[in-house]
Design a protein around this motif. Structure first.
Motif, short mmCIF file in Angstrom:
data_model
loop_
_atom_site.label_atom_id
_atom_site.label_comp_id
_atom_site.label_asym_id
_atom_site.label_seq_id
_atom_site.Cartn_x
_atom_site.Cartn_y
_atom_site.Cartn_z
N TYR A 89 27.10 42.89 42.18
CA TYR A 89 27.36 43.76 43.33
C TYR A 89 26.01 44.26 43.84
CZ TYR A 89 32.13 43.70 41.59
OH TYR A 89 33.38 43.30 41.16
N GLY A 90 25.65 43.86 45.05
CA GLY A 90 24.33 44.16 45.58
C GLY A 90 24.05 45.63 45.77
N HIS A 91 25.09 46.45 45.96
CA HIS A 91 24.88 47.88 46.20
C HIS A 91 24.81 48.69 44.92
CE1 HIS A 91 29.19 47.42 45.68
NE2 HIS A 91 29.29 48.73 45.51
N GLU A 96 24.80 49.73 36.51
CA GLU A 96 26.16 49.82 37.04
C GLU A 96 26.83 48.45 37.06
OE1 GLU A 96 25.50 53.65 40.03
OE2 GLU A 96 25.05 51.61 40.71
N ASN A 97 26.08 47.41 37.38
CA ASN A 97 26.65 46.06 37.34
C ASN A 97 27.09 45.69 35.93
OD1 ASN A 97 26.58 44.09 39.82
ND2 ASN A 97 24.79 45.40 40.08
N ALA A 128 19.11 49.28 43.84
CA ALA A 128 20.24 48.39 44.09
C ALA A 128 19.85 46.96 43.74
CB ALA A 128 20.68 48.47 45.54
N ALA A 129 20.77 46.25 43.09
CA ALA A 129 20.49 44.88 42.66
C ALA A 129 20.20 43.96 43.84
CB ALA A 129 21.66 44.35 41.84
N LYS A 137 16.57 39.44 39.32
CA LYS A 137 17.93 38.89 39.38
C LYS A 137 18.18 37.94 38.22
CE LYS A 137 18.37 39.32 44.42
NZ LYS A 137 18.41 38.60 45.70
N SER A 138 17.17 37.17 37.86
CA SER A 138 17.30 36.26 36.71
C SER A 138 17.52 37.05 35.43
CB SER A 138 16.06 35.38 36.58
OG SER A 138 15.93 34.51 37.68
#
Length: 238
Positions: A89-91, A96-97, A128-129, A137-138
């Motif tokens: 989830y990008g936000h 949190e992810n 934020a992701a 991201k990896s």
């Protein structure tokens, strides 16, 4: 319960899309407790092979065994995977992810903190992701795959976007993971990195498994490992 010799076996695995054969008669044998490197140039069929193993794609023919048993969806509970980057989830932040995934999996809250530290994202804070670099991201993708401490870890190009320090840390993590009796299957087109990481390699080209076994055996008879690899991946080309 006896531990099978192989975490993954594919039996004459094949996949066609329309008239195009993408995977042809592939027989992978991924030993339990080792790192298996699936090598091949872009477009060789590596990601398709991993998708077939995970049940994301249905084979045209052949089959897959996981942990010594014919493929069943419930066996995926023992598998952690990251293909084509993380689904996040990008936000939401990294924490949190991971919390979302942990709750869905019924895991305790402290697993998120440990996993963030393990993959080097403990200092990511509330960022934020969707704003992460490729390397971050990896790291998040690896964290998601590791949440359940799976018996089998499957990673598609896990070193993408990582800096040299991150690549070194990843290498150590995966070696330690296999050393603890787990199994790791990674796909890569980076020969040098796989050379430093894998116990066993498979060379996939044009949807066909051209070699499977120890690196030293692949190099025998050639001046270098690169020469052996390029001989396999360029064979049959005009």
């Amino acid at each position: 319960m006896n531990t099978p010799d192989f975490a993954i076996i594919t039996d004459h695995l094949a996949k066609r899309f329309g008239k195009a054969t993408v995977i042809h008669d592939v027989n992978l044998h991924v030993p339990t407790g080792q790192v298996y490197g699936l090598l091949g140039p872009n477009g060789a069929g590596k990601s398709t092979t991993l998708g077939l193993i995970l049940g994301l794609l249905q084979p045209t023919s052949g089959g897959v065994e996981l942990f010594g048993q014919p493929w069943r969806r419930d066996l995926l509970g023992r598998v952690g995977a990251s293909l084509n980057g993380p689904a996040f989830y990008g936000h939401l932040s990294a924490a949190e992810n991971l919390e979302v995934h942990a709750r869905l999996l019924g895991l305790k809250a402290d697993v998120v903190r440990r996993t963030l530290e393990r993959v080097g994202l403990a200092g990511a804070g509330g960022k934020a992701a969707g704003q992460f670099s490729t390397g971050m991201k990896s790291r998040l993708a690896l964290g998601m795959a590791l949440l359940t401490e799976p018996d089998l870890l499957i990673l598609d190009e896990p070193q993408n976007g990582l800096d040299p320090e991150g690549i070194y840390a990843l290498r150590q993590q995966l070696r330690d993971y296999a050393g603890a009796g787990k199994t790791v299957l990674i796909s890569s087109h980076q020969l040098g990195e796989v050379q430093q990481l894998a116990d066993v390699i498979g060379v996939l080209h044009g949807g066909t498994l051209r070699y499977q076994g120890p690196l030293a055996q692949l190099q025998a008879g050639y001046d270098s490992l690169e020469d052996a690899y390029f001989h396999l991946t360029r064979a049959g080309q005009a």
